[in-house]
Design a protein around this motif. Structure first.
Motif, mmCIF file in Angstrom:
data_model
loop_
_atom_site.group_PDB
_atom_site.id
_atom_site.type_symbol
_atom_site.label_atom_id
_atom_site.label_comp_id
_atom_site.label_asym_id
_atom_site.label_seq_id
_atom_site.Cartn_x
_atom_site.Cartn_y
_atom_site.Cartn_z
ATOM 1 N N ALA A 1 -4.227 7.601 0.529
ATOM 2 C CA ALA A 1 -4.198 8.871 -0.189
ATOM 3 C C ALA A 1 -4.784 10.008 0.638
ATOM 4 C CB ALA A 1 -4.963 8.738 -1.504
ATOM 5 N N GLU A 2 -5.318 9.702 1.803
ATOM 6 C CA GLU A 2 -5.798 10.699 2.753
ATOM 7 C C GLU A 2 -5.029 10.514 4.056
ATOM 8 O OE1 GLU A 2 -7.890 13.083 2.139
ATOM 9 O OE2 GLU A 2 -8.432 12.437 0.116
ATOM 10 N N ALA B 1 0.214 10.172 8.436
ATOM 11 C CA ALA B 1 0.970 10.036 7.197
ATOM 12 C C ALA B 1 0.014 9.986 6.021
ATOM 13 C CB ALA B 1 1.839 8.773 7.228
ATOM 14 N N VAL B 2 0.487 10.457 4.870
ATOM 15 C CA VAL B 2 -0.299 10.407 3.651
ATOM 16 C C VAL B 2 0.651 10.185 2.480
ATOM 17 C CG1 VAL B 2 -0.206 12.926 3.378
ATOM 18 C CG2 VAL B 2 -1.993 11.617 2.219
ATOM 19 N N GLN B 3 0.240 9.344 1.551
ATOM 20 C CA GLN B 3 1.007 9.083 0.334
ATOM 21 C C GLN B 3 0.226 9.690 -0.827
ATOM 22 O OE1 GLN B 3 1.937 4.941 -0.163
ATOM 23 N NE2 GLN B 3 3.714 5.356 -1.461
ATOM 24 N N PHE C 1 8.063 3.756 -0.153
ATOM 25 C CA PHE C 1 7.822 4.585 1.029
ATOM 26 C C PHE C 1 7.168 3.765 2.133
ATOM 27 C CE2 PHE C 1 4.933 7.474 3.368
ATOM 28 C CZ PHE C 1 5.892 8.281 3.973
ATOM 29 N N GLY C 2 6.162 2.983 1.779
ATOM 30 C CA GLY C 2 5.471 2.167 2.767
ATOM 31 C C GLY C 2 6.380 1.119 3.406
ATOM 32 N N ILE C 3 7.296 0.567 2.626
ATOM 33 C CA ILE C 3 8.233 -0.425 3.165
ATOM 34 C C ILE C 3 9.144 0.211 4.206
ATOM 35 C CG2 ILE C 3 10.202 -1.902 2.568
ATOM 36 C CD1 ILE C 3 8.811 -2.427 -0.120
ATOM 37 N N LEU C 4 9.675 1.403 3.907
ATOM 38 C CA LEU C 4 10.537 2.091 4.870
ATOM 39 C C LEU C 4 9.765 2.497 6.114
ATOM 40 C CD1 LEU C 4 12.732 4.407 2.601
ATOM 41 C CD2 LEU C 4 13.534 2.563 4.073
#
Length: 364
Positions: A54-55, A65-67, A44-47
């Motif tokens: 996480a926050e 954005a949050v993962q 996800f971060g690469i795209l």
């Protein structure tokens, strides 16, 4: 309240890229947008071009954005559970169990993700929330938790009330609760109507999923036949949780008459291949506003004594209709849905059913 947007489709069709593009488009239009990913891997971060935490963190104007990390969500939720226990019990038993010790059980991450989205929505910080889930039945089951959980809660609570055990202990609920707890309970706490925080949350969740202005899904596909078949399957499966599908995004292909017919009456939008410049993709996206031609998952005609369930992507052999209680149960797409009938039809036996033009038409 924020508009919650998610995408469904076969793996490899570009769902995550489309989700990122949608978030960028909404932010560019002035909406305070949160992009939520359930993928904890680096993909996800690469795209996205950066690694969100996480926050929620702001990554551009109007765009955060949050993962999601299931372990972090579990720790936070566990602390809330302990606070509730301490509030209602004189002698809390969970105070020595720490969230950092807990492991994520199968299926728990979906419930935690849904609760996180609920909290982000309730915060009032965002106008739009774009949820990039797995895009398959797992995402649908996550979004269907309010419907499923409320049914279990309602049905088993009613069974308890009517059981000999429920009738026997009802007179003792008040004195026991007064002696042990810091609050006063009565048998009304076991009434079938939603009277507490948990049931209210479930009812609000059900209402949100059923409202296309609050929660809306889009199908993402290519022109590959297997991708189209999967998108249609997920379209029908989305109806099982009362989720509206607003349209089809045809990725890296041109719209044809055959594809348009496959997804009628939904609008099909052709998307270009994503390049280093996101703008052409953003310009090709629809407005993500619910259109008038979105079919309702369930329509009840009291005068005709009929229930019409929209199940695109399925045929008669793939749909099973049963009636064991006051509701009717429809099984399709490896999912079951219990449809509560209005009072004039409640408890009436099914007289017939037919499958026509993507609808299961049930006569009572």
């Amino acid at each position: 309240m924020a508009q919650i947007l998610t995408f469904l489709g076969k793996g490899g069709t570009g769902r995550t890229t489309v989700a990122i593009a949608a978030a960028k488009q909404l932010a560019a239009s002035g909406s305070r947008t949160l992009l939520v990913s359930s993928d904890s891997s680096p993909a996800f971060g690469i795209l996205l071009g950066l690694s969100p935490g996480a926050e929620p963190q702001e990554i551009a104007a109007n765009l955060s954005a949050v993962q999601l990390q299931a372990t972090v969500l579990l720790e936070n939720s566990w602390e809330e559970v302990k606070k509730l226990e301490a509030k209602y019990l004189r002698s809390p038993t969970l105070k020595n169990v720490y969230g950092q010790e807990l492991s994520v059980l199968p299926g728990m991450d979906g419930a935690l993700a849904l609760n996180a989205i609920r909290e982000y929505n309730a915060s009032g910080k965002y106008d739009a929330i774009v949820y990039d889930g797995t895009g398959d039945l797992q995402t649908l089951r996550v979004l269907g938790i309010p419907e499923t959980a409320s049914w279990y809660f309602r049905r088993f609570r009613q069974v308890f009330i009517e059981s000999d055990l429920g009738k026997a202990i009802a007179p003792f609920i008040q004195p026991v609760s007064s002696a042990v707890l810091n609050v006063t309970w009565t048998a009304d706490n076991f009434a079938p109507e939603p009277t507490n925080q948990a049931t209210s949350m479930l009812e609000d969740g059900k209402a949100a999923i059923a409202d296309p202005h609050r929660v809306l899904a889009y199908l993402v596909t290519t022109d590959d036949p297997s991708a189209i078949a999967t998108a249609k399957y997920l379209w029908g499966s989305a109806q099982q949780i009362n989720l509206s599908v607003g349209g089809v995004l045809l990725n890296q292909a041109d719209t044809t008459a055959a594809i348009t017919k496959e997804f009628a009456p939904l609008a099909v939008t052709s998307l270009p291949r994503k390049t280093a410049d996101w703008q052409p993709l953003l310009d090709a996206l629809p407005s993500f506003k619910p259109a008038a031609q979105i079919p309702k998952p369930v329509t009840i005609d009291l005068a005709a004594r009929q229930v019409k369930i929209f199940l695109p992507g399925f045929d008669k052999k793939q749909v099973k209709l049963t009636q064991y209680g006051p509701e009717i149960t429809v099984e399709a797409g490896n999912q079951r849905r219990n449809i509560t009938l209005p009072p004039p039809l409640s408890g009436q036996p099914v007289k017939g059913a037919k499958f026509q033009d993507g609808y299961l038409i049930v006569s009572l």
